[in-house]
Design a protein around this motif. Structure first.
Motif, PDB file in Angstrom:
ATOM      1  N   ASP A 101       0.806  -1.219   0.000  1.00 58.90           N
ATOM      2  CA  ASP A 101       0.000   0.000   0.000  1.00 58.90           C
ATOM      3  C   ASP A 101       0.840   1.270   0.000  1.00 58.90           C
ATOM      4  N   HIS A 102       2.000   1.214   0.644  1.00 54.10           N
ATOM      5  CA  HIS A 102       2.811   2.408   0.802  1.00 54.10           C
ATOM      6  C   HIS A 102       4.287   2.115   0.560  1.00 54.10           C
ATOM      7  N   ALA A 103       5.032   3.170   0.253  1.00 54.97           N
ATOM      8  CA  ALA A 103       6.496   3.109   0.229  1.00 54.97           C
ATOM      9  C   ALA A 103       7.008   3.336   1.647  1.00 54.97           C
ATOM     10  N   CYS A 104       8.287   3.179   1.842  1.00 55.21           N
ATOM     11  CA  CYS A 104       8.920   3.474   3.124  1.00 55.21           C
ATOM     12  C   CYS A 104       8.437   4.836   3.631  1.00 55.21           C
ATOM     13  N   ARG A 105       8.206   4.948   4.931  1.00 48.23           N
ATOM     14  CA  ARG A 105       7.687   6.203   5.471  1.00 48.23           C
ATOM     15  C   ARG A 105       8.656   7.354   5.261  1.00 48.23           C
ATOM     16  N   GLY A 106       9.943   7.101   5.456  1.00 46.97           N
ATOM     17  CA  GLY A 106      10.929   8.158   5.245  1.00 46.97           C
ATOM     18  C   GLY A 106      10.992   8.599   3.797  1.00 46.97           C
ATOM     19  N   SER A 108       8.668   8.321   1.671  1.00 47.10           N
ATOM     20  CA  SER A 108       7.401   8.977   1.367  1.00 47.10           C
ATOM     21  C   SER A 108       7.408  10.427   1.836  1.00 47.10           C
ATOM     22  N   MET A 109       8.050  10.689   2.972  1.00 54.22           N
ATOM     23  CA  MET A 109       8.171  12.076   3.426  1.00 54.22           C
ATOM     24  C   MET A 109       9.008  12.892   2.453  1.00 54.22           C
ATOM     25  N   VAL A 110      10.070  12.282   1.921  1.00 51.65           N
ATOM     26  CA  VAL A 110      10.875  12.966   0.913  1.00 51.65           C
ATOM     27  C   VAL A 110      10.017  13.283  -0.306  1.00 51.65           C
ATOM     28  N   ALA A 111       9.246  12.300  -0.754  1.00 56.53           N
ATOM     29  CA  ALA A 111       8.390  12.495  -1.924  1.00 56.53           C
ATOM     30  C   ALA A 111       7.375  13.602  -1.689  1.00 56.53           C
ATOM     31  N   ASP A 112       6.830  13.678  -0.475  1.00 53.05           N
ATOM     32  CA  ASP A 112       5.848  14.710  -0.152  1.00 53.05           C
ATOM     33  C   ASP A 112       6.435  16.114  -0.217  1.00 53.05           C
ATOM     34  N   GLN A 113       7.755  16.225  -0.068  1.00 45.75           N
ATOM     35  CA  GLN A 113       8.394  17.537  -0.031  1.00 45.75           C
ATOM     36  C   GLN A 113       8.874  18.031  -1.388  1.00 45.75           C
ATOM     37  N   VAL A 114       8.796  17.191  -2.407  1.00 45.66           N
ATOM     38  CA  VAL A 114       9.346  17.560  -3.708  1.00 45.66           C
ATOM     39  C   VAL A 114       8.547  18.707  -4.329  1.00 45.66           C
ATOM     40  N   ALA A 115       9.253  19.781  -4.649  1.00 42.52           N
ATOM     41  CA  ALA A 115       8.625  20.928  -5.295  1.00 42.52           C
ATOM     42  C   ALA A 115       8.279  20.590  -6.746  1.00 42.52           C
ATOM     43  N   HIS A 116       7.531  21.457  -7.390  1.00 38.99           N
ATOM     44  CA  HIS A 116       7.146  21.202  -8.772  1.00 38.99           C
ATOM     45  C   HIS A 116       8.393  21.102  -9.647  1.00 38.99           C
ATOM     46  N   VAL A 117       8.496  19.994 -10.386  1.00 37.22           N
ATOM     47  CA  VAL A 117       9.733  19.723 -11.139  1.00 37.22           C
ATOM     48  C   VAL A 117       9.918  20.660 -12.319  1.00 37.22           C
ATOM     49  N   ASP A 137       2.514  -0.984  -9.714  1.00 34.52           N
ATOM     50  CA  ASP A 137       2.430  -0.606  -8.308  1.00 34.52           C
ATOM     51  C   ASP A 137       2.872   0.843  -8.095  1.00 34.52           C
ATOM     52  N   ILE A 138       3.893   1.260  -8.817  1.00 34.50           N
ATOM     53  CA  ILE A 138       4.349   2.648  -8.712  1.00 34.50           C
ATOM     54  C   ILE A 138       3.264   3.605  -9.175  1.00 34.50           C
ATOM     55  N   SER A 139       2.609   3.275 -10.277  1.00 31.58           N
ATOM     56  CA  SER A 139       1.531   4.126 -10.785  1.00 31.58           C
ATOM     57  C   SER A 139       0.394   4.233  -9.777  1.00 31.58           C
ATOM     58  N   ARG A 140       0.058   3.110  -9.179  1.00 35.98           N
ATOM     59  CA  ARG A 140      -1.014   3.104  -8.175  1.00 35.98           C
ATOM     60  C   ARG A 140      -0.640   3.944  -6.969  1.00 35.98           C
ATOM     61  N   LEU A 141       0.607   3.810  -6.517  1.00 38.91           N
ATOM     62  CA  LEU A 141       1.062   4.571  -5.356  1.00 38.91           C
ATOM     63  C   LEU A 141       1.074   6.069  -5.651  1.00 38.91           C
ATOM     64  N   GLY A 146      -0.721  11.368  -4.691  1.00 35.19           N
ATOM     65  CA  GLY A 146      -0.711  12.649  -5.379  1.00 35.19           C
ATOM     66  C   GLY A 146       0.666  13.086  -5.855  1.00 35.19           C
ATOM     67  N   TRP A 147       1.563  12.122  -6.092  1.00 38.90           N
ATOM     68  CA  TRP A 147       2.911  12.437  -6.542  1.00 38.90           C
ATOM     69  C   TRP A 147       2.960  12.429  -8.068  1.00 38.90           C
ATOM     70  N   THR A 148       3.736  13.339  -8.633  1.00 35.30           N
ATOM     71  CA  THR A 148       3.779  13.463 -10.098  1.00 35.30           C
ATOM     72  C   THR A 148       5.178  13.355 -10.691  1.00 35.30           C
ATOM     73  N   MET A 149       6.204  13.249  -9.853  1.00 31.07           N
ATOM     74  CA  MET A 149       7.566  13.172 -10.406  1.00 31.07           C
ATOM     75  C   MET A 149       7.765  11.873 -11.193  1.00 31.07           C
ATOM     76  N   PRO A 150       8.640  11.867 -12.196  1.00 31.05           N
ATOM     77  CA  PRO A 150       8.942  10.616 -12.903  1.00 31.05           C
ATOM     78  C   PRO A 150       9.458   9.570 -11.913  1.00 31.05           C
ATOM     79  N   TRP A 151       9.048   8.305 -12.108  1.00 27.91           N
ATOM     80  CA  TRP A 151       9.416   7.250 -11.159  1.00 27.91           C
ATOM     81  C   TRP A 151       9.607   5.958 -11.946  1.00 27.91           C
TER      82      TRP A 151
END
Length: 264
Positions: A101-106, A108-117, A137-141, A146-151
């Motif tokens: 369901d989720h990536a690592c919590r740490g 995920s916090m990094v991902a939440d902080q990413v500014a608009h690329v 799974d990455i697309s679903r996550l 609400g993350w939009t960076m390339p992954w």
């Protein structure tokens, strides 16, 4: 003067030892005293970034393959025709706490902080996250969070070769035609600062690319602030907006005068 924090805390916790409460004049004096150290810290950070831009490079000669939303891609492809590439190794895969369901919590916090690329892209820089989870799974996550960076999905020894097979980390690469170079790497607490546009640019070989920076001869540099734009309004090759040039120039002039007078 005592504050409520001086009293015993709830649940038997020790009382907080808070700073003194002072007059507005004393508070401003304390702020100015600390500001001297903060300015020194800013100058030291800029100097460190300048030294980072002069680090030696390591050529990447091995071929790496990733899976992207559209299929297999190479390390070269990840640049998206830009010269700089930042790759953050995020832990999202079987065996990681939170899966599926989720990536690592740490991470995920990094991902939440990413500014608009878009702001990084405007400085010839691409940011990519990489994990070992399948693309579905990455697309679903990404949709859930609400993350939009390339992954992309790591499919080979890229993570082991670049120090991120057992812990998160951020690698920086530079592309000169078909040649790729590793220019920087940061992990552990260093990753806490990542997410903001400026912090990302400060770890790249070209930096923020503004005229005030101490960069090696020949590095691209444009007038300070002038390249800034709304993230949906960048147009490649477009000249800075005339009105924004006037506003930013006036703001920079006032800032420089204030700094010269020691008022901030």
């Amino acid at each position: 003067m005592m504050t409520s924090a001086d009293n015993a805390g709830n649940n038997g916790q020790a009382a907080m030892q808070t700073p003194p409460v002072v007059s507005p004049q004393d508070w401003e004096a304390a702020r100015q005293q600390l500001l001297v150290k903060e300015k020194a810290h800013t100058r030291a950070r800029d100097a460190l970034a300048a030294e980072r831009r002069r680090m030696p490079w390591m050529e990447v000669t091995k071929t790496y393959a990733f899976e992207g939303p559209g299929g297999k891609v190479s390390l070269h492809d990840l640049f998206q025709d830009r010269r700089q590439l930042i790759v953050y190794r995020a832990f999202f895969e079987p065996g990681v706490f939170g899966w599926p369901d989720h990536a690592c919590r740490g991470c995920s916090m990094v991902a939440d902080q990413v500014a608009h690329v878009a702001h990084l892209n405007a400085r010839d820089t691409t940011l990519v996250f990489a994990s070992r989870a399948p693309q579905a799974d990455i697309s679903r996550l990404k949709q859930r969070m609400g993350w939009t960076m390339p992954w992309v999905t790591v499919t080979d020894s890229f993570d082991a070769d670049f120090g991120v097979d057992e812990w998160h980390g951020t690698n920086v690469f530079f592309r000169d035609g078909d040649r790729i170079f590793r220019t920087y790497f940061v992990k552990s607490r260093g990753d806490e600062q990542m997410g903001g546009t400026w912090n990302y640019l400060d770890i790249t070989p070209l930096g923020r690319q503004e005229v005030w920076e101490d960069s090696p001869k020949g590095y691209p540099q444009t007038p300070t602030y002038k390249w800034w734009n709304w993230h949906d309004s960048y147009t490649e090759g477009a000249a800075p907006d005339k009105r924004w040039v006037e506003i930013s120039t006036a703001g920079e002039k006032a800032f420089r005068e204030e700094a010269a007078e020691g008022r901030d």
